[in-house]
Motif scaffolding. Sequence first.
Motif, short mmCIF file in Angstrom:
data_model
loop_
_atom_site.label_atom_id
_atom_site.label_comp_id
_atom_site.label_asym_id
_atom_site.label_seq_id
_atom_site.Cartn_x
_atom_site.Cartn_y
_atom_site.Cartn_z
N TYR A 298 -23.21 -0.44 70.08
CA TYR A 298 -22.14 -1.35 70.48
C TYR A 298 -21.05 -0.51 71.12
CZ TYR A 298 -24.67 -4.37 67.30
OH TYR A 298 -25.66 -5.07 66.70
N LYS A 299 -20.29 -1.12 72.01
CA LYS A 299 -19.24 -0.34 72.68
C LYS A 299 -17.98 -0.36 71.82
CE LYS A 299 -21.57 0.45 76.51
NZ LYS A 299 -22.30 1.70 76.41
N PHE A 300 -17.94 0.50 70.81
CA PHE A 300 -16.78 0.54 69.93
C PHE A 300 -15.60 1.17 70.65
CE2 PHE A 300 -20.55 0.96 67.14
CZ PHE A 300 -20.38 -0.18 66.39
N ASP A 301 -14.40 0.61 70.42
CA ASP A 301 -13.24 1.26 71.02
C ASP A 301 -12.78 2.39 70.09
OD1 ASP A 301 -11.55 0.25 69.02
OD2 ASP A 301 -10.96 -1.49 70.21
N PHE A 302 -11.80 3.17 70.55
CA PHE A 302 -11.44 4.36 69.79
C PHE A 302 -10.89 4.03 68.40
CE2 PHE A 302 -8.57 7.87 68.62
CZ PHE A 302 -9.56 8.82 68.37
N GLU B 31 -11.82 1.71 66.50
CA GLU B 31 -12.97 1.45 65.63
C GLU B 31 -13.67 2.77 65.24
OE1 GLU B 31 -14.24 -3.00 67.21
OE2 GLU B 31 -14.69 -1.28 68.47
N ILE B 32 -13.74 3.67 66.21
CA ILE B 32 -14.37 4.97 65.91
C ILE B 32 -13.54 5.72 64.87
CG2 ILE B 32 -14.91 7.23 66.93
CD1 ILE B 32 -15.61 5.70 69.54
N LYS B 33 -12.23 5.67 65.04
CA LYS B 33 -11.34 6.36 64.09
C LYS B 33 -11.46 5.75 62.69
CE LYS B 33 -6.55 7.65 64.02
NZ LYS B 33 -5.23 7.46 64.62
N ASP B 34 -11.55 4.44 62.65
CA ASP B 34 -11.68 3.76 61.35
C ASP B 34 -13.01 4.14 60.68
OD1 ASP B 34 -10.85 1.74 59.39
OD2 ASP B 34 -12.64 0.69 60.09
N TYR B 35 -14.05 4.26 61.49
CA TYR B 35 -15.37 4.69 60.97
C TYR B 35 -15.24 6.06 60.29
CZ TYR B 35 -20.09 6.81 62.01
OH TYR B 35 -21.29 7.47 61.99
N TYR B 36 -14.61 7.01 60.97
CA TYR B 36 -14.48 8.35 60.38
C TYR B 36 -13.57 8.32 59.15
CZ TYR B 36 -17.20 10.63 63.99
OH TYR B 36 -18.24 11.02 64.79
N ASN B 37 -12.47 7.58 59.24
CA ASN B 37 -11.57 7.55 58.08
C ASN B 37 -12.23 6.92 56.86
OD1 ASN B 37 -9.47 8.90 59.27
ND2 ASN B 37 -8.53 7.04 60.10
N THR B 38 -13.05 5.89 57.10
CA THR B 38 -13.74 5.24 55.98
C THR B 38 -14.68 6.22 55.30
OG1 THR B 38 -13.63 3.14 57.17
CG2 THR B 38 -15.20 3.26 55.35
N ILE B 39 -15.42 6.97 56.10
CA ILE B 39 -16.33 7.97 55.50
C ILE B 39 -15.52 9.02 54.75
CG2 ILE B 39 -18.05 9.76 55.99
CD1 ILE B 39 -18.88 8.09 58.48
N LEU B 40 -14.47 9.52 55.41
CA LEU B 40 -13.69 10.62 54.81
C LEU B 40 -12.98 10.20 53.54
CD1 LEU B 40 -12.23 12.29 57.98
CD2 LEU B 40 -13.51 13.43 56.16
N ASN B 41 -12.48 8.95 53.51
CA ASN B 41 -11.75 8.50 52.32
C ASN B 41 -12.67 8.30 51.12
OD1 ASN B 41 -9.36 8.59 53.68
ND2 ASN B 41 -9.40 6.42 54.28
#
Length: 288
Positions: free
Chosen positions: A108-112, A114-124
């Motif tokens: 899917y064409k995620f915007d930035f 969304e990409i940032k939220d993806y990384y923060n969710t994993i990191l948190n």
Amino acid sequence: MKGLYTALMCSFDEKGNVNEKGLREIVRHNIDVQQMDGLYVNGSTGENFLISLAQKKQIFDIVKNEAGDDVKLIAQVGALNLDEAVELAKYATDLGYNAISAVTPFYYKFDFEEIKDYYNTILNSVDNDLIIYSIPALTGVNMNLEQFGELFENDKVIGVKFTAPDFFLLERIRHAYPEKLIFSGFDEMLLSASVLNVDGAIGSTFNVNGQRARQIFELAQEGRIDEARDVQKATNDLIAGILDNGLYPTIKEMLKYKGVDAGFCRKPMKSLSEEGIKRAQEIADKHL
Ligand code: SI3
């Protein structure tokens, strides 16, 4: 965490099950023969996007059990299903993996945001460091310098696996973020990346050509560029043959030729024909 990491292959049987004995042999070969500093587990080379959640965990288990603390281990946990990515991040962290890594979310064409939220969710979700896996040619995700900078604001993001031929961007990231780790991702461009002072590299061909990769990296660090260029040339003769014959199946056949039980690829990736296997062996004879 600096150094040379094999993007680890996985051995599967003809039905697509993990071949534990073969996987253990691949791990040992990379540690004992290729003398890698670390293993990057369940990346593209590990056929990660073709296997089940249970298999990903099984592979993390076997690799950690075989490698112990002999080398550094990075667990690639990125997945389109974010719950799965979080579950894998926790799993690998509990097993003692030194860091996690996650491919940018794709398809899917995620915007930035969304990409940032993806990384923060994993990191948190975990107490572990993370290396961004950027591979625009396969994901379609092209992040710019500022966007890398935003992700790097989180101290737990310790670096990036940079698999792209964009040396302008690579130089800008190196200059702007000297404290972050940059791993070169394209083995055929290792010298060019090393000249720009990357901290290491992660590569599929290191499964069979790891010692030459080390020569390239170390010669470049010593400023012995002419010699490094010769080794990169020999490496690229090998890689050109591998790419022409089929990347992962050819590396598997080369490992088997060296006595390592690398098994088969997961469908829909095809295994080599008799002719392709012969060709893989000829390339190994000529270029390894
Ligand atoms: O995740 C991984 O398995 C990798 O580290 C991949 C690595 O960047 C490789 N890229 C892909 C798509 O396989 C390279 O090592 C690549 O195979 C090699 O440079 C040949 O093009």
